[in-house]
Design a protein around this motif. Structure first.
Motif, short mmCIF file in Angstrom:
data_model
loop_
_atom_site.label_atom_id
_atom_site.label_comp_id
_atom_site.label_asym_id
_atom_site.label_seq_id
_atom_site.Cartn_x
_atom_site.Cartn_y
_atom_site.Cartn_z
N THR A 57 0.85 -1.20 0.00
CA THR A 57 0.00 0.00 0.00
C THR A 57 0.88 1.24 0.00
N GLY A 58 1.96 1.19 0.77
CA GLY A 58 2.99 2.22 0.77
C GLY A 58 4.33 1.56 0.55
N ILE A 59 5.39 2.22 1.03
CA ILE A 59 6.73 1.61 1.01
C ILE A 59 7.27 1.63 2.43
N GLY A 60 7.43 0.46 3.01
CA GLY A 60 8.07 0.37 4.32
C GLY A 60 9.55 0.15 4.14
N SER A 61 10.33 0.39 5.19
CA SER A 61 11.77 0.20 5.07
C SER A 61 12.38 -0.21 6.39
N ALA A 62 13.52 -0.90 6.28
CA ALA A 62 14.31 -1.24 7.45
C ALA A 62 15.78 -1.11 7.07
N ILE A 63 16.56 -0.46 7.94
CA ILE A 63 18.00 -0.31 7.74
C ILE A 63 18.71 -1.18 8.78
N ASN B 56 12.74 2.81 12.46
CA ASN B 56 11.83 3.87 12.00
C ASN B 56 12.39 4.71 10.86
N SER B 57 12.97 4.05 9.87
CA SER B 57 13.63 4.81 8.80
C SER B 57 12.66 5.49 7.84
N GLU B 58 11.50 4.91 7.59
CA GLU B 58 10.46 5.56 6.78
C GLU B 58 10.97 6.08 5.43
N LEU B 59 11.75 5.25 4.73
CA LEU B 59 12.31 5.68 3.45
C LEU B 59 11.26 5.74 2.35
N GLY B 60 10.07 5.26 2.62
CA GLY B 60 8.98 5.43 1.65
C GLY B 60 8.51 6.87 1.56
N GLU C 17 6.46 6.98 -1.97
CA GLU C 17 5.51 5.87 -2.04
C GLU C 17 4.29 6.20 -2.88
N ASP C 18 4.00 7.50 -3.06
CA ASP C 18 2.88 7.89 -3.93
C ASP C 18 3.18 7.63 -5.40
N GLU C 19 4.46 7.42 -5.71
CA GLU C 19 4.86 7.16 -7.09
C GLU C 19 5.27 5.71 -7.32
N ALA C 20 5.81 5.04 -6.28
CA ALA C 20 6.46 3.75 -6.52
C ALA C 20 5.92 2.57 -5.72
N ALA C 21 4.96 2.79 -4.82
CA ALA C 21 4.37 1.65 -4.09
C ALA C 21 3.65 0.73 -5.07
N SER C 22 3.53 -0.55 -4.73
CA SER C 22 2.87 -1.48 -5.66
C SER C 22 1.39 -1.14 -5.82
N SER C 23 0.81 -0.47 -4.81
CA SER C 23 -0.60 -0.06 -4.93
C SER C 23 -0.79 0.93 -6.07
N VAL C 24 0.25 1.73 -6.35
CA VAL C 24 0.18 2.69 -7.46
C VAL C 24 0.13 1.93 -8.79
#
Length: 257
Positions: A141-147, A156-160, A170-177
């Protein structure tokens, strides 16, 4: 198996709340996964009651010393939830860990869902052989991330939510898009290329791991990305959050014992 070689992982998602007891040596479930639908609205009080049901369900498989890790689709800092993705906005600024411990009568460790998934992939999955800097992203739905660096999770990197070309990534590249716009993989790849190129330039990781439901089709898009960094699909699928939460909770308990 002695119960202290296992931990309970619970994964709070937008549609379901899932749990299983995890063998910490193997990173595998020792029980069947139990799933209960996420309540609507997914307020803290309603979700905590479902978590309590899951704890009761596994009561004969755990004891008071068994670590319990719980994921939430949100930023979590020192047990306080600071955002709310796919759960009710009343979670924001909610002291989730304290509230869970009060209701359950036991210690728990609350963690971001992508962080838990990344930690599981590092110890039991796709990133097991990598000792350097690993960045896991979940495309959904969005892009989650882990470093992850040398067995340490940077939470809590939130690179999406990187701003790329003036837009939230994430508005451009999430799989939901891809799904919403009806894009083919060929049309979707340039969006991923732009995203991963920026992340690569910022972090120079040794490995990208890509999770989320779309990772099962990884052969249709990952080989088309032109990056210096190896990029591979996650391997634990929807088990990763439960397994990672269990491992993180066990390690956190060890630090305090």
């Amino acid at each position: 198996m002695a119960k202290h070689h296992v931990a309970l992982g619970i994964d709070i998602g937008g549609s379901g709340i899932k749990g299983a007891v995890v063998d910490l040596g193997k990173g595998e479930f020792t029980t069947k996964r139990k799933k209960i639908l996420t309540p609507k609205p997914a307020t803290p009080e309603a979700v905590i009651e479902v978590v309590a049901q899951l704890i009761d369900h596994f009561a004969d498989k755990i004891d008071d010393k068994t670590a319990v890790g719980i994921t939430v689709p949100a930023v979590v800092q020192h047990g306080v939830v600071l955002s709310a993705a796919n759960i009710d906005p009343t979670w924001i600024e909610f002291e989730g860990e304290k509230a869970l411990e009060k209701r359950l009568g036991r210690d728990v460790h609350l963690v971001n869902d992508a962080d838990a998934a990344g930690y599981a992939e590092l110890h039991y999955g796709a990133a097991m052989d990598e000792n350097g800097l690993v960045i896991l992203t979940t495309l959904g739905t969005g892009i989650g991330s882990a470093i992850l660096y040398r067995n340490v999770l940077v939470p809590n990197s939130e690179l999406g939510h990187l701003e790329i070309d003036g837009k939230d990534a994430e508005d451009e590249a999430a799989s939901s898009v891809k799904d919403t716009l009806g894009l083919t993989y060929e049309e979707y790849v340039p969006r991923l290329q732009r995203y991963y190129s920026v992340v690569e330039a910022l972090f120079s990781p040794d490995l990208f791991v890509v999770g989320g439901g779309i990772s099962k089709d990884a052969d249709q898009f990952l080989p088309k990305l032109k990056l210096r960094t190896p990029i591979i699909p996650a391997t634990l699928e929807n088990r990763a959050g439960i397994i990672g939460a269990a491992r993180l909770a066990h390690e956190e308990r060890g630090r305090h014992d």
